[in-house]
Design a protein around this motif. Structure first.
Motif, short mmCIF file in Angstrom:
data_model
loop_
_atom_site.label_atom_id
_atom_site.label_comp_id
_atom_site.label_asym_id
_atom_site.label_seq_id
_atom_site.Cartn_x
_atom_site.Cartn_y
_atom_site.Cartn_z
N ASN A 144 0.82 -1.21 0.00
CA ASN A 144 0.00 0.00 0.00
C ASN A 144 0.86 1.27 0.00
O ASN A 144 0.68 2.18 0.81
CB ASN A 144 -0.95 0.01 1.20
N LEU A 145 1.82 1.31 -0.91
CA LEU A 145 2.70 2.45 -1.07
C LEU A 145 2.35 3.20 -2.36
O LEU A 145 1.74 2.64 -3.26
CB LEU A 145 4.16 1.99 -1.11
N ARG A 146 2.76 4.46 -2.44
CA ARG A 146 2.39 5.28 -3.59
C ARG A 146 3.62 5.99 -4.13
O ARG A 146 4.64 6.12 -3.45
CB ARG A 146 1.32 6.29 -3.17
N PRO A 147 3.56 6.48 -5.37
CA PRO A 147 4.71 7.22 -5.93
C PRO A 147 4.91 8.56 -5.21
O PRO A 147 4.11 8.95 -4.35
CB PRO A 147 4.29 7.45 -7.40
N ALA A 148 5.97 9.25 -5.57
CA ALA A 148 6.19 10.61 -5.06
C ALA A 148 4.95 11.45 -5.33
O ALA A 148 4.33 11.32 -6.39
CB ALA A 148 7.42 11.23 -5.74
N PRO A 149 4.56 12.31 -4.40
CA PRO A 149 3.26 12.99 -4.52
C PRO A 149 3.08 13.80 -5.80
O PRO A 149 2.01 13.74 -6.43
CB PRO A 149 3.19 13.88 -3.27
N GLU A 150 4.09 14.56 -6.21
CA GLU A 150 3.97 15.36 -7.42
C GLU A 150 3.85 14.47 -8.67
O GLU A 150 3.07 14.76 -9.58
CB GLU A 150 5.18 16.29 -7.56
N PHE A 151 4.61 13.40 -8.68
CA PHE A 151 4.58 12.45 -9.80
C PHE A 151 3.25 11.70 -9.83
O PHE A 151 2.69 11.44 -10.90
CB PHE A 151 5.76 11.48 -9.66
N GLU A 152 2.75 11.37 -8.66
CA GLU A 152 1.46 10.69 -8.59
C GLU A 152 0.35 11.56 -9.18
O GLU A 152 -0.50 11.06 -9.94
CB GLU A 152 1.13 10.35 -7.14
N SER A 153 0.36 12.85 -8.87
CA SER A 153 -0.65 13.75 -9.43
C SER A 153 -0.56 13.79 -10.95
O SER A 153 -1.59 13.83 -11.64
CB SER A 153 -0.47 15.16 -8.84
N TRP A 154 0.67 13.79 -11.47
CA TRP A 154 0.86 13.79 -12.92
C TRP A 154 0.35 12.49 -13.54
O TRP A 154 -0.31 12.50 -14.58
CB TRP A 154 2.34 13.99 -13.25
N LEU A 155 0.62 11.36 -12.90
CA LEU A 155 0.15 10.07 -13.40
C LEU A 155 -1.38 10.02 -13.47
O LEU A 155 -1.96 9.51 -14.42
CB LEU A 155 0.66 8.94 -12.51
N ILE A 156 -2.02 10.58 -12.45
CA ILE A 156 -3.49 10.60 -12.44
C ILE A 156 -4.01 11.49 -13.57
O ILE A 156 -4.93 11.10 -14.30
CB ILE A 156 -4.00 11.10 -11.07
N LYS A 157 -3.39 12.63 -13.73
CA LYS A 157 -3.80 13.56 -14.79
C LYS A 157 -3.62 12.94 -16.17
O LYS A 157 -4.43 13.16 -17.09
CB LYS A 157 -2.99 14.85 -14.68
N GLN A 158 -2.58 12.15 -16.35
CA GLN A 158 -2.30 11.50 -17.63
C GLN A 158 -3.12 10.24 -17.85
O GLN A 158 -3.06 9.63 -18.92
CB GLN A 158 -0.80 11.15 -17.74
N GLY A 159 -3.86 9.81 -16.84
CA GLY A 159 -4.65 8.60 -16.98
C GLY A 159 -3.85 7.32 -16.88
O GLY A 159 -4.28 6.27 -17.37
N VAL A 160 -2.67 7.39 -16.25
CA VAL A 160 -1.86 6.19 -16.07
C VAL A 160 -2.36 5.39 -14.87
O VAL A 160 -2.38 4.15 -14.90
CB VAL A 160 -0.37 6.56 -15.90
N ILE A 161 -2.73 6.08 -13.80
CA ILE A 161 -3.33 5.46 -12.63
C ILE A 161 -4.59 6.23 -12.26
O ILE A 161 -4.79 7.37 -12.70
CB ILE A 161 -2.37 5.42 -11.42
N ASP A 162 -5.43 5.61 -11.43
CA ASP A 162 -6.60 6.35 -10.95
C ASP A 162 -6.33 6.93 -9.57
O ASP A 162 -5.22 6.80 -9.04
CB ASP A 162 -7.85 5.46 -10.96
N GLU A 163 -7.32 7.54 -8.96
CA GLU A 163 -7.15 8.23 -7.68
C GLU A 163 -6.74 7.28 -6.56
O GLU A 163 -6.15 7.70 -5.57
CB GLU A 163 -8.44 8.96 -7.30
N THR A 164 -7.07 6.02 -6.71
CA THR A 164 -6.71 5.05 -5.68
C THR A 164 -5.34 4.41 -5.91
O THR A 164 -4.89 3.58 -5.12
CB THR A 164 -7.78 3.94 -5.60
N GLY A 165 -4.71 4.76 -7.03
CA GLY A 165 -3.41 4.20 -7.35
C GLY A 165 -3.45 2.98 -8.24
O GLY A 165 -2.40 2.42 -8.57
N ASN A 166 -4.62 2.56 -8.65
CA ASN A 166 -4.73 1.40 -9.53
C ASN A 166 -4.27 1.74 -10.94
O ASN A 166 -4.53 2.83 -11.45
CB ASN A 166 -6.18 0.90 -9.57
N GLN A 167 -3.59 0.79 -11.56
CA GLN A 167 -3.09 0.97 -12.91
C GLN A 167 -4.23 0.96 -13.92
O GLN A 167 -5.13 0.12 -13.85
CB GLN A 167 -2.09 -0.15 -13.24
N LEU A 168 -4.21 1.92 -14.85
CA LEU A 168 -5.22 1.99 -15.90
C LEU A 168 -4.63 1.48 -17.21
O LEU A 168 -3.43 1.64 -17.46
CB LEU A 168 -5.72 3.42 -16.07
#
Length: 458
Positions: free
Chosen positions: A421-445
């Motif tokens: 239950n770990l997550r990427p760096a916070p700024e990178f995580e926000s970018w991944l969500i915006k790009q549609g790579v992961i969702d808000e819960t961290g699941n891979q899209l």
């Protein structure tokens, strides 16, 4: 100073602290190769019991490499925080172990103690700790750094995206970068090991990475892992250098074999700082280390390989790096023979580095002629995740086709994040969500039309 310990009426003698440290080290092939290892299991236990009774003050009075002989010893000695040390100045090595495992040694306290510890003290205590001790104590160490994102926060786990190619083919590198980004890797750094140290060639790679990061506003940093002298030259030419890289070791002679010294490291640090390319912080250095580097360079000064490794962290922390990693199994079975030795060394390296205030990651790796396999790396991977490791390496398929060794893959990063239950760096995580790579819960899209621009940009 002579050290002694008696077991069943047999007295074991150790001529000095350096010898005692070596004999107390859990067995590894490198120390046996150097002639430092304990000759029997009984001698190792005697050395560990003797080492546990050594007062921490001894390490301030008996250097494993003389002050006059080695600039890293001078750095360690001169940087020692005497005021913070008063909290533990009455401790023996064994008492330090007990304290580190107690609730009194919490995250805040350990952050205040980083310069109270010397590398030799921390190397010594690691030698009398079990693997679980190394994990539990390291877990409490939060070492946070910032450049374009924030690495090392609790609950976060990052990855270096390593798009190596044996001929530095831009298309091959680009394919690996896209692959890694779509698997949520790259927040620690996008770092290329170039096939050549040619300044012109490195400049081209730097421009490529910089163009990608700017085009897609990726909150990460790039690095081409060339020699510091090349980096300094390129900075003077206006190259877009984010992190300045260098392999370092724990003795002056080791660093000399790498063609560097503290003065050159300072020059590179100042040069990288002058570019002011960070957006959320100014940690501009990237260092790699590894047990056995001093021995392989015939520069270990009679010191065991794990203590040499710990001393390299004093060099690293002096220059406030963004990331550091031990390439733990890369040198080969001459130094770490099998999966068990690699696992132990990695946990030691991570523990020692974190205690000394170093933002430690790990290249969970092995060479093909070592007695290790990917199952060993899976085991080590989860142990490091539990221990709070800052980042690991992401290589396509876990197989580095340029350096010819086995590492960890983009999938392995996803595994650790999911399992713990770990997550990427916070700024990178926000970018991944915006790009549609992961969702808000961290699941891979799944890859979809929204990624078309990224895919076509190469």
């Amino acid at each position: 100073m002579l050290y002694k310990h008696t077991i069943q009426q047999h007295t074991y003698q150790f001529n000095d602290l350096k010898t005692l440290m070596a004999k107390a080290t859990p067995f590894r092939s490198g120390d046996a190769l150097a002639g430092f290892a304990a000759e029997t299991y009984q001698e190792r236990v005697a050395a560990q019991m003797c080492l546990a009774d050594v007062p921490l003050k001894t390490f301030l009075n008996e250097a494993v490499i003389p002050y006059e002989q080695d600039e890293i010893t001078r750095l360690i000695t001169d940087a020692h925080d005497k005021n913070a040390f008063t909290l533990i100045s009455s401790f023996t090595v064994g008492q330090l172990r007990d304290w580190l495992l107690s609730d009194a040694a919490d995250t805040h306290t350990l952050q205040q103690m980083q310069f109270a510890f010397t590398p030799e003290m921390i190397a010594a205590v690691s030698k009398i700790m079990r693997n679980q001790d190394l994990i539990l104590a390291a877990q409490k160490c939060e070492v946070v750094t910032r450049f374009r994102n924030t690495i090392g926060l609790k609950g976060r786990f990052s990855a270096r995206l390593q798009p190596n190619h044996p001929t530095d083919d831009p298309k091959g590198i680009a394919a690996s970068i896209v692959d890694g980004l779509l698997y949520a890797s790259g927040d620690a750094v996008i770092g290329i090991n170039p096939a050549t140290d040619s300044p012109a060639h490195v400049y081209t790679l730097l421009q490529m990475l910089d163009g990608l990061i700017n085009k897609f506003s990726i909150p990460t940093q790039s690095c081409v892992l060339c020699h510091l002298t090349t980096t300094i030259q390129l900075i003077k030419q206006g190259a877009p250098v984010d992190l300045a890289f260098q392999s370092i070791g724990g003795t002056e002679k080791t660093n000399g074999s790498f063609g560097v010294n503290l003065s050159l490291l300072k020059e590179a640090y100042d040069a990288a700082l002058s570019l002011n390319r960070g957006t959320v912080g100014k940690n501009v250095m990237y260092f790699e280390t590894g047990q056995g580097s001093s021995l392989s360079a015939n520069a270990n000064e009679g010191v065991d390989q794990q203590t040499c490794e710990a001393r390299s962290y004093a060099v690293a922390r002096h220059f406030k790096p963004h990331i550091v990693n031990s390439v733990v199994g890369f040198i080969g079975p001459e130094y770490l023979y099998d999966g068990k030795q690699i696992m132990r060394a990695a946990l030691e390296d991570h523990f020692c580095a974190k205690m000394l205030g170093v933002p430690m990651g790990m290249d969970v790796c092995y060479t093909n002629h070592a007695e290790a396999d990917q199952d060993d790396m899976d085991n080590l991977l989860i142990l490091l995740g539990v221990a709070g490791c800052n980042f690991i390496i992401g290589v396509p398929g876990a197989d580095d086709i340029m350096l010819n060794y086995q590492s960890t893959s983009f999938h392995d990063t996803l595994f650790v994040r999911k399992a713990l239950n770990l997550r990427p760096a916070p700024e990178f995580e926000s970018w991944l969500i915006k790009q549609g790579v992961i969702d808000e819960t961290g699941n891979q899209l799944p890859v979809n039309a929204s990624h078309k621009l990224l895919l076509q940009s190469f």
